[in-house]
Structures are given as structure tokens and as C-alpha cells.
Design a protein around this motif. Structure first.
Motif, short mmCIF file in Angstrom:
data_model
loop_
_atom_site.label_atom_id
_atom_site.label_comp_id
_atom_site.label_asym_id
_atom_site.label_seq_id
_atom_site.Cartn_x
_atom_site.Cartn_y
_atom_site.Cartn_z
N LEU A 66 0.84 -1.19 0.00
CA LEU A 66 0.00 0.00 0.00
C LEU A 66 0.87 1.24 0.00
O LEU A 66 1.93 1.28 0.63
CB LEU A 66 -0.91 0.00 1.22
CG LEU A 66 -1.86 -1.18 1.35
CD1 LEU A 66 -2.63 -1.11 2.66
CD2 LEU A 66 -2.81 -1.23 0.17
N ASP A 67 0.42 2.25 -0.71
CA ASP A 67 1.09 3.55 -0.73
C ASP A 67 0.08 4.59 -0.24
O ASP A 67 -0.66 5.17 -1.03
CB ASP A 67 1.58 3.88 -2.14
CG ASP A 67 2.36 5.18 -2.19
OD1 ASP A 67 2.48 5.86 -1.15
OD2 ASP A 67 2.85 5.51 -3.28
N PRO A 68 0.02 4.81 1.08
CA PRO A 68 -1.01 5.69 1.63
C PRO A 68 -0.88 7.14 1.17
O PRO A 68 -1.87 7.85 1.07
CB PRO A 68 -0.84 5.57 3.15
CG PRO A 68 0.48 4.96 3.36
CD PRO A 68 0.86 4.25 2.11
N THR A 69 0.31 7.59 0.85
CA THR A 69 0.48 8.98 0.42
C THR A 69 -0.12 9.22 -0.96
O THR A 69 -0.68 10.27 -1.22
CB THR A 69 1.97 9.39 0.41
OG1 THR A 69 2.68 8.53 -0.47
CG2 THR A 69 2.56 9.32 1.81
N ALA A 70 0.01 8.24 -1.84
CA ALA A 70 -0.54 8.37 -3.19
C ALA A 70 -1.94 7.78 -3.30
O ALA A 70 -2.61 7.96 -4.31
CB ALA A 70 0.38 7.72 -4.20
N GLY A 71 -2.36 7.04 -2.30
CA GLY A 71 -3.70 6.46 -2.29
C GLY A 71 -3.90 5.29 -3.22
O GLY A 71 -5.00 5.06 -3.71
N HIS A 72 -2.85 4.55 -3.49
CA HIS A 72 -2.99 3.36 -4.33
C HIS A 72 -2.07 2.26 -3.82
O HIS A 72 -1.46 2.38 -2.76
CB HIS A 72 -2.72 3.68 -5.81
CG HIS A 72 -1.34 4.20 -6.07
ND1 HIS A 72 -0.26 3.39 -6.24
CD2 HIS A 72 -0.87 5.46 -6.19
CE1 HIS A 72 0.82 4.10 -6.45
NE2 HIS A 72 0.48 5.38 -6.42
N HIS A 73 -1.99 1.19 -4.58
CA HIS A 73 -1.14 0.06 -4.19
C HIS A 73 -0.46 -0.51 -5.43
O HIS A 73 -0.86 -0.23 -6.55
CB HIS A 73 -1.97 -1.02 -3.49
CG HIS A 73 -3.02 -1.62 -4.37
ND1 HIS A 73 -4.25 -1.03 -4.56
CD2 HIS A 73 -3.01 -2.73 -5.14
CE1 HIS A 73 -4.96 -1.78 -5.39
NE2 HIS A 73 -4.23 -2.80 -5.76
#
Length: 114
Positions: A66-73
Motif C-alpha cells: 500500500l502507498d497511503p500517500t498516493a492512495g494506491h497500491h
């Protein structure tokens, strides 16, 4: 070993330079196919084929990061291969493939052993 892979399949995989680079690079840190393409100097389709071959023989693990800063995975890969041992004793050749244990498998073994 995976039921679909035998010693010859694993030997053929390990003979491939791209496969060896994938395994060595991901042993440092989990990597995406895009990053592996850059590190291996190979096209993404080639990388994806090798990743599938490695996964089919249970030598590589795919995880979603998960990449919470970009909002995707995105998917990252890490090796399950720990060691390949070839032993010749009294006319018998054996090959053993040792894999890193998956946490879920270890938990299942613990529960089943109770």
C-alpha cells in the motif's frame, strides 16, 4: 517443490541471468516489476514472464504494498528461495530446494501441531 515444477524446471530457471538478477535484487528488498525491469535491463513483459515462472515454482512471493500517500497500491516481489543443495552419495544424486517459510504456513503448522 511445487507439484508443477521438478528439478529440471528449477535448474532451467536458475540458468537464466534475468532470473538470477531478480532473485538477488529482491533478496535485498521487495521490488516492483518496473524496478526489476530497470535493474535487470530487461523489458517489463520479460520480467513478468520470469516472475510468473518463479511464482509457479514457488521460488518468489508476490505481495501487495500500500502507498497511503498516493492512495494506491502496487505489487512487490521477494524471494522464497533460500538454498539449493545438490548431493551425490553412493551413486545417488539428490537435489533439495529450501524455501523461506511463509508466516501463514508457520501459523498453520503451529495450530495443527496443537
Amino acid at each position: 517443490m511445487s507439484e508443477d515444477c521438478d528439478v529440471e524446471d528449477i535448474a532451467a530457471l536458475l540458468e537464466d541471468e534475468t532470473v538470477r538478477t531478480i532473485l538477488t535484487e529482491t533478496s535485498i528488498e521487495p521490488m516492483s516489476a518496473n524496478a526489476l525491469s530497470e535493474r535487470c535491463g530487461a523489458s517489463e513483459p520479460t520480467i513478468y514472464r520470469r516472475l510468473e515462472d518463479l511464482r509457479a515454482c514457488d521460488l518468489l512471493e508476490e505481495r501487495t504494498k500500500l502507498d497511503p500517500t498516493a492512495g494506491h497500491h502496487h505489487k512487490v516481489y521477494s524471494p522464497r528461495l533460500e538454498r539449493v543443495t545438490v548431493e551425490l552419495v553412493e551413486g545417488s544424486l539428490t537435489v533439495e530446494v529450501k524455501r523461506h517459510e511463509d508466516i501463514a504456513d508457520r501459523f498453520t503448522d503451529l495450530v495443527e501441531g496443537m
